[in-house]
Design a protein around this motif. Structure first.
Motif, PDB file in Angstrom:
ATOM      1  N   ASP A 182      -7.499   0.915  22.454  1.00 53.26           N
ATOM      2  CA  ASP A 182      -8.351  -0.245  22.144  1.00 53.26           C
ATOM      3  C   ASP A 182      -7.589  -0.879  20.743  1.00 53.26           C
ATOM      4  O   ASP A 182      -6.892  -0.168  20.166  1.00 53.26           O
ATOM      5  N   LEU A 183      -7.973  -1.990  20.478  1.00 54.15           N
ATOM      6  CA  LEU A 183      -7.433  -2.680  19.455  1.00 54.15           C
ATOM      7  C   LEU A 183      -8.476  -3.810  18.610  1.00 54.15           C
ATOM      8  O   LEU A 183      -9.385  -4.259  19.374  1.00 54.15           O
ATOM      9  N   VAL A 193      -5.438  -3.027  13.946  1.00 50.51           N
ATOM     10  CA  VAL A 193      -5.670  -1.638  14.134  1.00 50.51           C
ATOM     11  C   VAL A 193      -5.776  -1.135  15.674  1.00 50.51           C
ATOM     12  O   VAL A 193      -6.357  -1.990  16.337  1.00 50.51           O
ATOM     13  N   THR A 194      -5.265  -0.276  15.904  1.00 48.19           N
ATOM     14  CA  THR A 194      -5.366   0.269  17.441  1.00 48.19           C
ATOM     15  C   THR A 194      -5.725   1.831  17.388  1.00 48.19           C
ATOM     16  O   THR A 194      -5.615   2.425  16.333  1.00 48.19           O
ATOM     17  N   CYS A 195      -6.163   2.355  18.393  1.00 51.63           N
ATOM     18  CA  CYS A 195      -6.560   3.725  18.790  1.00 51.63           C
ATOM     19  C   CYS A 195      -5.771   4.021  20.048  1.00 51.63           C
ATOM     20  O   CYS A 195      -5.595   3.350  20.749  1.00 51.63           O
ATOM     21  N   THR A 196      -5.338   5.085  20.056  1.00 50.60           N
ATOM     22  CA  THR A 196      -4.137   5.623  21.338  1.00 50.60           C
ATOM     23  C   THR A 196      -5.054   6.900  21.980  1.00 50.60           C
ATOM     24  O   THR A 196      -5.960   7.423  21.647  1.00 50.60           O
ATOM     25  N   GLY A 197      -4.482   6.965  23.438  1.00 50.65           N
ATOM     26  CA  GLY A 197      -5.036   8.009  24.075  1.00 50.65           C
ATOM     27  C   GLY A 197      -4.468   9.259  23.611  1.00 50.65           C
ATOM     28  O   GLY A 197      -4.688  10.373  24.363  1.00 50.65           O
ATOM     29  N   HIS A 198      -3.570   9.443  22.478  1.00 52.08           N
ATOM     30  CA  HIS A 198      -2.903  10.632  22.119  1.00 52.08           C
ATOM     31  C   HIS A 198      -3.642  10.667  20.671  1.00 52.08           C
ATOM     32  O   HIS A 198      -3.083  11.337  19.728  1.00 52.08           O
ATOM     33  N   PRO A 213       4.271   0.848  13.207  1.00 47.99           N
ATOM     34  CA  PRO A 213       2.874   0.828  12.393  1.00 47.99           C
ATOM     35  C   PRO A 213       3.212   1.385  10.863  1.00 47.99           C
ATOM     36  O   PRO A 213       4.146   2.033  10.738  1.00 47.99           O
ATOM     37  N   VAL A 214       2.482   0.393  10.197  1.00 49.88           N
ATOM     38  CA  VAL A 214       2.536   0.678   8.556  1.00 49.88           C
ATOM     39  C   VAL A 214       1.653   2.102   8.292  1.00 49.88           C
ATOM     40  O   VAL A 214       1.859   2.528   7.170  1.00 49.88           O
ATOM     41  N   LEU A 215       0.831   2.490   8.843  1.00 52.78           N
ATOM     42  CA  LEU A 215       0.027   3.706   8.782  1.00 52.78           C
ATOM     43  C   LEU A 215      -0.396   4.232  10.205  1.00 52.78           C
ATOM     44  O   LEU A 215      -0.704   3.507  11.139  1.00 52.78           O
ATOM     45  N   ALA A 226     -12.393   3.974  21.933  1.00 55.27           N
ATOM     46  CA  ALA A 226     -12.984   2.814  21.451  1.00 55.27           C
ATOM     47  C   ALA A 226     -13.029   2.774  20.110  1.00 55.27           C
ATOM     48  O   ALA A 226     -13.001   3.922  19.362  1.00 55.27           O
ATOM     49  N   LEU A 227     -12.780   1.619  19.447  1.00 54.61           N
ATOM     50  CA  LEU A 227     -12.918   1.512  17.993  1.00 54.61           C
ATOM     51  C   LEU A 227     -13.419   0.068  17.572  1.00 54.61           C
ATOM     52  O   LEU A 227     -13.911  -0.759  18.110  1.00 54.61           O
TER      53      LEU A 227
END
Length: 379
Positions: A182-183, A193-198, A213-215, A226-227
């Motif tokens: 998700d992003l 901002v994104t979230c990953t399956g890991h 990514p910077v963070l 989800a985010l």
């Protein structure tokens, strides 16, 4: 006359194809698809507002149809088939009265009034999410499994305007797999901002020279699904496939707090744009609304179906709302109740019991009557 659907606070799409409207003030949920019309291939997989006034909702289904629901009329008014590519919808948006769709196979398409003016481009296979930039509606972001984050300008769709680069190899010098789930675009900046399956939360800045990514923050041990950005856009709420939900600070890169009460995978999360509220739904069939200031569970509604996505209204002062008087409308029953009501009644015969005379002794067929025990006389 304005329908009572206009006063619903949350709209939820289920795997069974039902669109549900939830009025949190009345604690009432209403189905807007009858149980007789339910089909698994019409399960809701994507939703978005069709108009900034929140008077219309676009609903993307598994059969690749996009339906237009009017919250003022309380019913579906239009339907359009958006074929092409393979897989279900992984994103839905609106720009200049045109529908933007993206499917899992990577086909990103803009559907205009005239079919000859439709625009399409390939963003790569394995897409998990497509999101629109609210500040620049002509820009969308995509990402998926082994499909790194990309930002596309629909006016120039030949090449992405930003293509993220994978992080460096791990401590064993092995390549880190890519799995963007998700992003979301940060308002007032170009950051994403994104979230990953890991179980990673990453922040990208296309304005910086580096494409990595910077963070990066790691949360939990399970895939993040989800985010949603908080009202201040300085934190993000993430949900996992294990039923965990937490608030991550994007300035310091640390875990702020965890939200409790889940029993299944979280499928959709959305924060209120001004209030400290976050709505979430998932496979445990519950809609939950948390207060992020004190982590309190404000509302919890059981909706009887596995839920895929939701939309949270941007209205404020819910408790002070006084809906306009409307004609009495019969509430739509839940799908299970309608299925039972639609079944035919099977008549059963009543068998009369025989009355047995206690003075008459009966012998069963093929069995000898029991012998009476002899009573021995005393000495």
């Amino acid at each position: 006359m304005v329908s009572s659907a206009r006063w619903n606070h949350v709209w939820v799409g289920a795997e069974t194809g039902i669109l549900k409207g939830v009025n949190l003030r009345r604690r009432q949920a209403t189905n807007y698809v009858s149980a007789s019309a339910l089909r698994r291939d019409e399960g809701v997989c994507a939703m978005c507002w069709g108009h900034p006034s929140e008077s219309e909702i676009l609903v993307g289904c598994l059969d690749r149809s996009v339906k237009l629901f009017s919250t003022e009329k309380g019913k579906f008014t239009e339907s359009q088939q958006c074929l092409g590519g393979e897989g279900s919808f992984c994103g839905l948006a609106v720009h200049d009265s045109s529908i933007i769709t993206c499917v899992e196979s990577g086909l990103l398409k803009v559907w205009r009034d005239a079919s000859s003016e439709n625009m399409e481009t390939q963003v790569g296979a394995g897409v998990c999410r497509m999101r629109q930039n609210p500040a620049q509606p002509q820009c969308v972001g995509t990402g998926g499994k082994e499909n790194a984050l990309k930002v596309w300008d629909l006016h120039r769709p030949e090449e992405p305007i930003f293509r993220a680069k994978n992080v460096r190899n791990d401590w064993l010098n092995l390549r880190v797999p890519v799995w963007e789930r998700d992003l979301q675009f940060l308002p007032g900046s170009e950051k994403i901002v994104t979230c990953t399956g890991h179980h990673q939360v990453r922040l990208y800045d296309p304005s910086s020279p580096q494409r990595r990514p910077v963070l990066e923050v790691t949360y939990g041990e399970y895939p993040l699904t989800a985010l949603s950005l908080t009202s201040g856009a300085d934190s993000v709420v993430v949900g996992s496939s294990h039923g965990d939900m937490a608030v991550i600070d994007l300035r310091q890169g640390r875990l702020v707090k965890c939200l409790k009460g889940f029993a299944g995978s979280v499928r959709s999360v959305q924060c209120h744009p001004t209030l400290p509220l976050v709505a979430s739904c998932g496979l445990d069939r519950f809609l939950r609304v948390h207060n992020m200031e004190d982590k309190r569970l404000v509302h919890k509604v059981y909706l009887k179906s596995r839920l895929n996505c939701l939309l949270l209204t941007s209205r404020e002062k819910w408790e002070d709302e006084e809906p306009e008087p409307t004609a009495p409308q019969a509430d739509v029953k839940e799908e299970e109740d309608e299925l039972w009501d639609g079944m035919e009644t099977v008549a059963t015969r009543t068998v009369l019991k025989r009355t047995v005379d206690p003075n008459v002794q009966e012998t069963q067929l093929g069995k000898r009557p029991k012998k009476q025990k002899r009573t021995s006389a005393g000495p």
